[in-house]
Design an enzyme around this catalytic site. Structure first.
Site, mmCIF file in Angstrom:
data_model
loop_
_atom_site.group_PDB
_atom_site.id
_atom_site.type_symbol
_atom_site.label_atom_id
_atom_site.label_comp_id
_atom_site.label_asym_id
_atom_site.label_seq_id
_atom_site.Cartn_x
_atom_site.Cartn_y
_atom_site.Cartn_z
ATOM 1 N N THR B 132 33.844 40.908 40.095
ATOM 2 C CA THR B 132 33.277 40.363 38.943
ATOM 3 C C THR B 132 33.940 39.000 38.601
ATOM 4 O OG1 THR B 132 33.404 40.595 36.435
ATOM 5 C CG2 THR B 132 34.705 41.973 37.660
ATOM 6 N N GLU B 134 35.017 38.293 35.664
ATOM 7 C CA GLU B 134 36.141 38.672 34.956
ATOM 8 C C GLU B 134 37.395 38.518 35.587
ATOM 9 O OE1 GLU B 134 36.689 39.709 31.649
ATOM 10 O OE2 GLU B 134 34.446 39.860 30.981
ATOM 11 N N TYR B 156 40.356 45.560 31.956
ATOM 12 C CA TYR B 156 39.271 45.784 32.793
ATOM 13 C C TYR B 156 39.426 44.772 34.060
ATOM 14 C CZ TYR B 156 34.506 45.047 34.701
ATOM 15 O OH TYR B 156 33.536 44.487 35.657
ATOM 16 N N LYS B 160 40.119 45.397 38.216
ATOM 17 C CA LYS B 160 38.706 44.899 39.185
ATOM 18 C C LYS B 160 39.573 44.080 40.286
ATOM 19 C CE LYS B 160 34.515 46.266 38.398
ATOM 20 N NZ LYS B 160 33.725 46.872 39.273
#
Lengths: 353, 344
Positions: B132, B134, B156, B160
């Site tokens: 991701t 992110e 999160y 990841k």
């Protein structure tokens, strides 16, 4: 009032040295340990501090035990040294390494946030984060490229620590320590494995030593000096991340050469390479740059490579000599005859590329 | 009549009940795959997306949990896949501050458990890891390529990032064919309601029909690179068809603020956004990422992939769909859908 500190993983090399260091500074020291069917307190006994600290059974896979320990002690400082800390074992147990070494840190930080966010937190970060990047000196600005499940878990922990600092305003530091060794290093680690074996070979107790990757280059320092850097980080006005290293790098082969030479032996006659000790993926080059720690903490290493090998080889030789004379003292090696019965992933062909 | 000598390809999609899982299942079915998907049992069924795309009966569902290794081993053994698309995760960044440990457990360690299962069952299985945008977090103000520095800003993203590296480690260490698709935000009418795009399109639909009078928002200055999910799942499939595994950025290379999204969405229903939107500080994340723009050059060169649906069209698709749904609903129709059970 005396300051209070909790050291998770007090039974390990760094935990024991740090406990002694903090006792000397007048701290009340609490240490967490995992219950085992064989006691694991020899380092504390060896440094003669077993009776001077408080031991709390706790496990990083159990958040309630962590919460309880912190609530009970209400410490000024928490040093998180507990981990599944051996890179090789992390390939065998990647999930457990992730839980303990990675998620354990999130659990401690959550407990601190809930109990008392003023408690200072030290996270044992590591040069393994750099993994297989470019072969040049590594500082706080170098990108991470972890190359083992251990390093990936430590990377998770590193970023979670930064996040609690930045988003929750907690005093949380990452000490990015390069390899640091001593006579109380665990026996699987290559330095201690070499000095212990060389001592046994010198005394005729063993004939050979099998190693993994001889070409790997590491930046090796002396552990008692490194625990001082941990404490220094916690005494600053602002929390930050620091590389702790010697800025020199040497191969495993050089370490073996010098250790055997110290004990009057030619390494080439005894050392062979066994693929069992190779890793699916290895880190070839680590060399730190401690400029920031020197500038901010006033820290620099005193014991360099040659002296480190002398200390370790002499100590292991002395121990085996005492042991052969019938002396008894706290020590790990007599209970660890050989690694021949250990089967690893590298011995099963399925995992070879 | 054509005879295909090769048996149909088999794919296992973890997280088939989510937006990407459902679109990917549809794509793979169209390509002739036999599709298996894992889901978590819940006391309320979570299959509306599969029903909505009319593929619920065409896929095989397996119950599995990312924190239970044995369930993953079973899922792989029962589906015997050629390809695994690992989309299951705790996937909402905002909530990761509330339960950081479980995000690490599911979103991070879930992949390690899955790859251990692949390693022990069949190392030839190709794996897609849903990485991701992110990962990059705050910091960079240039378009982000695969070589940009990571700087995760929420639990999160940290989980990841762990998974991203585990994927690389299993690729280099064990020779497993695994790709990280570093996807920028991708949206659709199947996006869940907590995500800002769908939150807006759903609210705009309700406001336009007189069901609501205002919309509370967090950081409306945040900039994002938003693409259309059905095109992004195609990129996942393309990655697994290459000769060599690699990591790819999937993005539109265009950036818009949340405010742009609001303006455009309210425009479509003929309303002025500033009359209805209230900024609520509670909805700000502790560390919000404010600048993200992708650069999908590598994906274009290697996979031949590029986005077709751009920002304006995306907003239109989402708002029109949500308006239509609420209209149908008010007319007494029933159909698989999430919003009527959700009162923010």
């Amino acid at each position: 009032m005396a300051k209070q500190a909790i050291i998770t993983g007090v039974t390990g090399q760094d935990g024991a040295y740090l406990a002694r260091f903090l006792l000397d500074k007048g701290y009340t020291v609490y240490g967490t340990y995992r219950r085992l069917s064989t006691p694991n307190f020899w380092r504390l006994l060896y440094l003669d501090i077993f009776d001077k600290i408080y031991l709390i059974p706790a496990d990083l896979i159990d958040s309630s035990s962590i919460f309880e320990a912190i609530e009970m002690c209400n410490p000024d400082e928490v040093y998180n040294l507990a981990a599944q800390s051996f890179v090789g074992a992390s390939f065998e147990q990647p999930v457990a390494s992730g839980i303990v070494t990675g998620l354990g840190v999130a659990m401690i930080l959550e407990a601190i946030r809930q109990i008392n966010p003023k408690i200072k937190f030290y996270q044992a970060s590591t040069s393994e984060l750099y993994g297989n990047g470019e072969a040049k000196q590594q500082s706080e600005e170098t990108h991470f490229r972890p190359a083992s499940p251990y390093a990936a878990a430590k990377l998770y922990a590193h970023w979670i620590t930064r996040m609690y600092r930045e988003t929750h305003g907690m005093f949380a530091c990452n000490g990015i320590l390069f390899n640091h060794e001593s006579p109380i290093r665990g026996l699987e680690f290559v330095t201690r494995k070499i000095t212990n074996s060389a001592a046994k070979i010198a005394l005729g107790l063993e004939k050979e030593l099998k190693l993994g990757n001889l070409e790997a280059k590491r930046d090796w320092g002396f552990a008692p000096e490194y625990v001082r850097a941990m404490w220094l980080m916690m005494q600053q006005e602002k929390p930050d991340d620091f590389v702790i290293a010697t800025n020199k790098t040497h191969t495993v082969q050089e370490f073996a050469e010098k250790a055997f030479k110290r004990l009057g032996l030619d390494w080439e006659k005894y050392v062979s390479v066994d693929e069992r000790f190779q890793r699916p993926l290895d880190v070839n080059f680590l060399q730190g740059d401690y400029s920031k720690a020197m500038a901010t903490l006033g820290w620099q290493p005193e014991t360099k490579f040659d002296r480190l090998i002398e200390i370790m080889a002499d100590e292991d030789l002395g121990r085996w000599r005492r042991c052969l004379k019938g002396e008894r003292f706290p020590w790990d090696a007599p209970n660890y005859p050989s690694e021949n019965s250990i089967v690893t992933r590298m011995t099963t062909s399925r995992n070879r590329i | 009549m054509e005879f295909n000598i090769k048996m149909a390809n088999r794919a296992l999609i973890t997280g088939i009940t989510g937006q990407d899982g459902a679109y990917l299942a549809k794509l793979l079915l169209e390509k002739g795959y036999e599709v298996f998907g894992t889901y978590r049992r819940s006391s309320t069924p979570n299959f509306w997306r599969l029903q909505y795309l009319d593929i619920y009966k065409a896929v095989n569902l397996l119950s599995a949990e990312l924190n239970d290794s044995s369930s993953l081993i079973d899922a792989i053994q029962n589906s015997q896949p050629d390809e695994i698309y690992h989309l299951a995760a705790q996937s909402f960044p905002g909530a990761s501050f509330e339960h950081p440990v479980s995000y690490g457990e599911i979103t991070g360690l879930g992949l390690t458990r899955l790859l251990e299962a692949v390693r022990s069952i069949n190392t030839k299985i190709r794996v897609y890891q849903a990485s991701t945008i992110e990962l990059f977090g705050q910091g960079d103000t240039k378009p982000l390529t695969e070589d940009a520095a990571f700087n995760p800003a929420n639990p999160y993203a940290v989980a990841k990032l762990y998974a991203y590296w585990i994927a690389n480690i299993y690729r280099a260490g064990y020779g497993i064919f695994i790709c990280n698709g570093i996807m920028f935000n991708h949206e659709s009418p199947l996006r869940s309601l907590e995500f800002v795009t769908r939150k807006i399109s759903n609210a705009v639909a309700r406001i336009s029909l007189g069901l609501d009078s205002e919309l509370q928002m967090g950081n409306i200055e945040a900039r994002r690179d938003w693409g259309y999910a059905p095109e992004y799942v195609n990129a996942m499939w393309l990655m697994l068809q290459q000769k060599e595994p690699g990591d790819y950025i999937i993005a539109t290379n265009e950036m818009h603020t949340v405010k742009d999204f609001l303006e455009q969405a309210f425009n479509i229903v003929g309303l002025d956004w500033s009359r209805y939107v209230k900024v609520d500080k509670k909805l700000l994340r502790p560390a919000d990422v404010t600048f993200w723009q992708g650069d999908y050059a590598r994906a274009k060169a290697a996979l031949g992939w590029k986005p077709e649906v751009k920002f304006d069209r995306l907003v239109e698709i989402m708002v029109n769909e949500d308006v239509t749904r609420w209209r149908r609903w008010l007319n007494g129709e029933t159909f698989p859908w999430d919003a009527y059970n959700y009162l923010p």
